[in-house]
Motif scaffolding. Structure first.
Motif: not given
Length: 302
Positions: A183-209
């Motif tokens: 189908a040439n489709v990808v679901h990116m979960g919260d690795l993609m915020f469309s049209g807005r700043f993303p959220y980095i869950d640092t307590d959940g192990g996330g990092t900006v880099d």
């Protein structure tokens, strides 16, 4: 497509609580106030919107596959939307990460289909999670993933060779993207915020880099014309993924230069971000909150 599962990303986290108040984990909704909207993306893949993270659906002769499931109070409405698309049985539920607005329906749908997720998602949904003032209680065991993986897993389902790939710590430490090559489709979960700043869950192990590196991996490993289901926001394209990656890199370097010059967080906020990014502000992640995340990242070196 030849997937190259990336190596583990650099470890380390931002200072605890940098964006605790804006994690995007919404309050349990009143189901009467929510409408589930269905949009065909391509082939037999659909996006469902309601309250919380965007869901993905694959339908066909083998049954139904659901990506994320929002909140338990919405389960009946989500089930009705699935039946409108295909009356077949719900066979699989894929969790892109552990946040409640993506896995809250697990205890309901886990009684109908098999839940699959990265091993860190099971670890987090099966135990109480605390971060700053935020507390996430463990899900009922019926909502725990029963199939977990470390790097990737392939589901041969409804004529698709569906690739569920873990990317290193970015939004959280359990992020997975789901690629439908036919189908040439990808679901990116919260690795993609469309049209807005993303959220980095640092307590959940996330990092900006890590987040920026994961977007670069997607751009390097998926077709440039793939359609993108984001974790939040409207359907988008790989060009939008590139735009988000470029924004993160530009603003990260901008803030790091100011930190290196000895500027305080208040001074950096006063200077603000380039005007072109004003449109990315949302009620949960404002420009100032994104600056806070970048500032803590620069201080922590990740």
């Amino acid at each position: 497509m030849n997937f190259r599962v990336p190596h583990a990303a650099r470890t380390g986290a931002l200072a605890a609580g940098a964006l605790t108040a804006a994690a995007g984990a919404l309050a349990q909704p009143n189901a009467d106030e929510v409408t589930i909207k269905s949009t065909r993306v391509a082939g037999n893949v659909y996006m469902l919107e309601g309250r919380g993270g965007n869901m993905g659906v694959c339908i066909g002769p083998d049954g139904v596959l659901l990506i994320d499931d929002q909140f338990a109070p919405l389960a009946e409405k989500i089930r009705a939307a699935l039946r409108d698309l295909d009356p077949g049985p719900l066979e699989f539920i894929l969790n892109t990460h552990y946040h409640g607005d993506h896995v809250g329906g697990n205890p309901v749908f886990g009684k109908e289909g098999t839940i699959i997720a990265h091993e860190n998602v099971r670890k987090r949904v099966s135990a109480r999670q605390e971060g700053g003032e935020r507390v996430r209680e463990a899900l009922d065991p019926a909502g725990w993933p029963v199939v977990t993986f470390k790097e990737s897993v392939t589901l041969h389902f409804n004529g698709e060779d569906i690739r569920f790939v873990h990317l290193p710590a970015g939004h959280t430490d359990g992020d997975g993207i789901v690629h439908f090559p036919k189908a040439n489709v990808v679901h990116m979960g919260d690795l993609m915020f469309s049209g807005r700043f993303p959220y980095i869950d640092t307590d959940g192990g996330g990092t900006v880099d890590g987040y920026a590196d994961n977007l670069a991996w997607v751009l390097d490993n998926l077709p440039p014309d793939a359609k993108v289901i984001p974790g939040h926001g409207p359907l988008c394209t790989m060009e939008d993924v590139k735009g988000l990656r470029d924004m993160i890199v530009e603003t990260r370097e901008l803030v790091r230069a100011q930190v290196k010059a000895g500027k305080s967080i208040d001074q950096i906020k006063q200077a603000g971000l380039p005007e072109k990014y004003k449109a990315l502000e949302s009620t949960s992640i404002t420009g100032e909150r994104w600056i806070e995340a970048l500032y803590q990242s620069a201080r922590a070196g990740n």
